[in-house]
Design a protein around this motif. Structure first.
Motif, mmCIF file in Angstrom:
data_model
loop_
_atom_site.group_PDB
_atom_site.id
_atom_site.type_symbol
_atom_site.label_atom_id
_atom_site.label_comp_id
_atom_site.label_asym_id
_atom_site.label_seq_id
_atom_site.Cartn_x
_atom_site.Cartn_y
_atom_site.Cartn_z
ATOM 1 N N GLN C 18 0.886 -1.348 -0.006
ATOM 2 C CA GLN C 18 0.120 0.013 -0.171
ATOM 3 C C GLN C 18 1.000 1.228 0.124
ATOM 4 O OE1 GLN C 18 -3.253 -0.150 2.595
ATOM 5 N NE2 GLN C 18 -3.880 -2.166 2.262
ATOM 6 N N VAL C 19 2.273 1.206 0.626
ATOM 7 C CA VAL C 19 3.026 2.364 0.686
ATOM 8 C C VAL C 19 3.358 2.652 -1.046
ATOM 9 C CG1 VAL C 19 5.159 3.192 1.276
ATOM 10 C CG2 VAL C 19 3.780 2.039 2.764
ATOM 11 N N THR C 21 1.800 1.497 -3.757
ATOM 12 C CA THR C 21 0.693 1.988 -4.506
ATOM 13 C C THR C 21 0.389 3.514 -4.314
ATOM 14 O OG1 THR C 21 -0.267 -0.205 -3.923
ATOM 15 C CG2 THR C 21 -1.904 1.486 -4.963
ATOM 16 N N SER C 22 0.578 3.861 -3.010
ATOM 17 C CA SER C 22 0.262 5.478 -2.716
ATOM 18 C C SER C 22 1.348 6.275 -3.126
ATOM 19 C CB SER C 22 0.211 5.404 -1.249
ATOM 20 O OG SER C 22 -0.765 4.654 -0.754
ATOM 21 N N TYR C 23 2.825 5.817 -2.935
ATOM 22 C CA TYR C 23 3.525 6.957 -3.094
ATOM 23 C C TYR C 23 4.857 6.570 -4.173
ATOM 24 C CZ TYR C 23 1.814 8.345 1.308
ATOM 25 O OH TYR C 23 0.911 8.866 2.165
ATOM 26 N N GLU C 27 1.224 4.020 -10.397
ATOM 27 C CA GLU C 27 0.805 3.307 -11.737
ATOM 28 C C GLU C 27 0.602 1.909 -11.793
ATOM 29 O OE1 GLU C 27 0.028 5.181 -14.689
ATOM 30 O OE2 GLU C 27 0.229 6.864 -13.451
ATOM 31 N N GLY C 28 1.109 1.207 -10.798
ATOM 32 C CA GLY C 28 1.150 -0.222 -10.620
ATOM 33 C C GLY C 28 2.105 -0.917 -11.479
ATOM 34 N N ALA C 73 11.064 9.878 -5.850
ATOM 35 C CA ALA C 73 9.626 9.700 -6.004
ATOM 36 C C ALA C 73 8.697 10.534 -5.046
ATOM 37 C CB ALA C 73 9.214 8.064 -5.974
ATOM 38 N N PHE C 74 9.137 10.609 -3.770
ATOM 39 C CA PHE C 74 8.300 11.058 -2.803
ATOM 40 C C PHE C 74 8.430 12.577 -3.176
ATOM 41 C CE2 PHE C 74 6.743 9.433 1.153
ATOM 42 C CZ PHE C 74 6.870 8.071 0.854
#
Lengths: 128, 281, 162
Positions: C18-19, C21-23, C27-28, C73-74
């Motif tokens: 989930q981390v 997916t979120s950050y 795009e998966g 990315a962050f």
């Protein structure tokens, strides 16, 4: 519209800043609750929205929310906790202290925008 | 990387056959992204290898996973919000007047995907029905995987972050390890069954409200007509049908009439709408 | 008898996913790919302590390159622009997010510390009175990443965890 983003992580503040910019918010930032109170005191008008982390040095987010709720000047400021604290009991505590909404980390951009829409903060700027 | 044209054609044909959903060319990127986790689950080296082996040797389980991965709609609790507001503010008060004898409503969430919509409907009815009323919500989906997930009623942190008010999260969910589970008092009103909307539907007691949102967009006109006809048979004469914002019955099935419901539109069966009962659009 | 509920590898994996997916992978397309427990090849790491009804540490470790990619990315910048301060900030936040979610799965009455970041391999930090109770290992963009849970040894004895 102005928001204050209160989080000890600069990266998290930046992520939140980018997201709320999409619905028309400018933002000031603070690294802890006390710094946020100081920053707000210097503003001519308080922010309409505060995004508040929980675990921070100096003054944590729950304490900030409690103080903000008691300050008549901040009566109209919408308080949203944005935190990794995710027990049900913690959410209840934050709501009881006066938080209007609660977003659990990790969150996606969509979920944050959805939460703000629940509070009437939408891209068109319609305010409750 | 990227999906080859023949791999895409193979997947598109499979999905079309199993679900009637049309994957138009140009969706190669989406298909590949959705199949990455499937390939990983079955232990293939990558999407290309996975599809090559599936074409060489058909495997019902793997085919089902492909169809599931590509037909699962993105969803969230209270998605689009307006239909739920219309339900609680407009539809429930009218149905409460009309069903005073039964004191029970039946609602169908068609193509309910991972279950957020039926549980959102349960929360809506829980919060809007007068005391002493009961309700049943049926969720249906073509994917057995989604039915299983929905019945488990467990949602990830990311899923519960989206669309639910914090107050609703603490009231209607409880933590279950890494997940959040819908509480039993809500779950007992919600059941699920696998249904293919394009095939003749089993006889079910008729519904007062049907949510059929973001489903028709995937179908061609003839299939849309079949689905709407199937759905009409399971709808009470004075029932309400909610479609997705980009969907309509107009020009497809004349048995329905569009009416305003709050700030959105709903559809009702033409013969049954008493003159002047609802604002016509 | 109540069962001692400590998050297992599957719980860690789901949270970490989930981390991502979120950050880190919205795009998966570049997920964290789990691997069998490999050598613990972290070059940098961050940790949060949990105290109260459960005592221990949650550690996020990765290669220098993975940390740089995560920070990029962050912060929406190029990996080359990432400073040591950026790296520490993002590593700290990753430990905070994972640790907070781990805490929510533990028995009630736990507290989370602020994150500690060490820009050196995990061997530089010792958790002398703790044993590892769960570990998730994976690769992201070909670089190693690990999330491990260490339970304080006195606590282990009391809780009876093998």
């Amino acid at each position: 519209m102005l928001a204050i983003i209160i989080d000890d992580s600069r990266a998290m503040r930046l992520i939140l800043r980018r997201i709320i910019a999409k619905i028309g918010f400018d933002a000031v930032e603070a690294g802890d609750g006390q710094a946020a109170l100081d920053t707000i005191a210097e503003l001519t008008e308080p922010p309409q929205l505060a995004l508040v982390d929980w675990n921070m040095p100096v003054m944590n987010g729950l304490e900030f929310v409690t103080r903000a709720r008691k300050d008549p000047r901040l009566r109209d400021m919408t308080l949203v906790m944005v935190t990794t604290e995710s027990e049900q009991s913690q959410i209840v505590r934050a709501l009881a202290a006066g938080a209007h909404e609660y977003v659990i980390k990790p969150f996606t951009e969509d979920s944050m925008i959805d939460k703000l829409a629940l509070l009437g903060l939408t891209p068109t700027g319609a305010n409750p | 990387m990227g999906l080859s044209a023949s791999d895409f054609a193979f997947v598109a044909a499979l999905v079309r056959r199993e679900s009637s959903i049309v994957l138009a060319p140009g969706k190669e990127y989406l298909v590949e992204a959705r199949l990455i986790p499937v390939a990983r689950q079955v232990g293939a080296a990558g999407v290309a290898e996975f599809l090559a082996s599936l074409q060489r040797m058909p495997n019902a389980d793997h085919q089902r996973r492909v169809v599931d991965a590509l037909t699962t709609n993105e969803t969230s609790f209270f998605r689009d919000r307006e239909p739920f507001t219309a339900l609680t503010d407009v539809v429930v008060p009218q149905l409460v007047k009309a069903r005073g004898a039964q004191r029970r409503l039946r609602v169908w969430s068609a193509a309910s995907s991972s279950g957020q919509e039926p549980y959102s409907l349960a929360i809506s009815l829980q919060e809007s029905l007068p005391p002493g009323w009961d309700y049943d919500i049926v969720g249906s989906d073509i994917s057995t995987e989604m039915i299983k997930r929905s019945e488990a009623a467990e949602f990830s942190q990311v899923e519960v972050n989206r669309g639910l008010a914090a107050q609703q999260l603490v009231q209607y969910f409880e933590r279950s390890g890494a997940h959040w589970r819908v509480v039993q008092s809500l779950r007992r009103h919600v059941s699920f069954q696998r249904l293919n909307l394009t095939a003749p539907l089993p006889p079910l007691p008729p519904f007062d409200v049907i949510f059929l949102r973001n489903v028709l967009i995937y179908f061609d006109v003839a299939t849309k007509r079949t689905v709407l006809r199937n759905v009409a048979r399971l709808m009470r004469p004075d029932g309400w049908l909610f479609l997705g914002a980009a969907e309509t019955t107009i020009g497809i099935d004349d048995n329905y009439e569009r009416v305003t419901a709050g700030r959105t539109s709903a559809y009702r069966l033409r013969a049954a709408v008493p003159a002047g009962a609802a604002g016509r659009m | 008898m109540s069962v001692q509920t400590v998050p297992n590898v599957a719980d860690l994996a789901e949270m970490v996913e989930q981390v991502w997916t979120s950050y880190l992978d919205p795009e998966g397309v570049e997920p964290l790919i789990p691997v069998e427990k490999g050598a613990n090849s972290s070059e940098v790491h961050s940790s949060v302590s949990i105290t109260g009804s459960w005592q221990g540490v949650v550690v996020y470790g990765s290669s220098q390159e993975a940390a740089k990619q995560a920070a990029a990315a962050f912060l929406a910048m190029e990996p080359d622009e990432v400073s040591a301060e950026d790296l520490a900030d993002v590593l700290g936040e990753l430990a905070n997010i994972v640790g907070g979610n781990v805490k929510a799965m533990l028995p009630a009455g736990c507290f989370l510390s602020l994150p500690q970041v060490v820009l050196a391999p995990e061997s530089a930090s010792r958790y002398p009175s703790a044993v590892q109770v769960a570990g998730l290992y994976g690769t992201w963009k070909g670089e190693p990443i690990s999330v491990t849970m260490w339970q304080s040894r006195t606590d282990v004895k009391e809780g009876g965890v093998a």
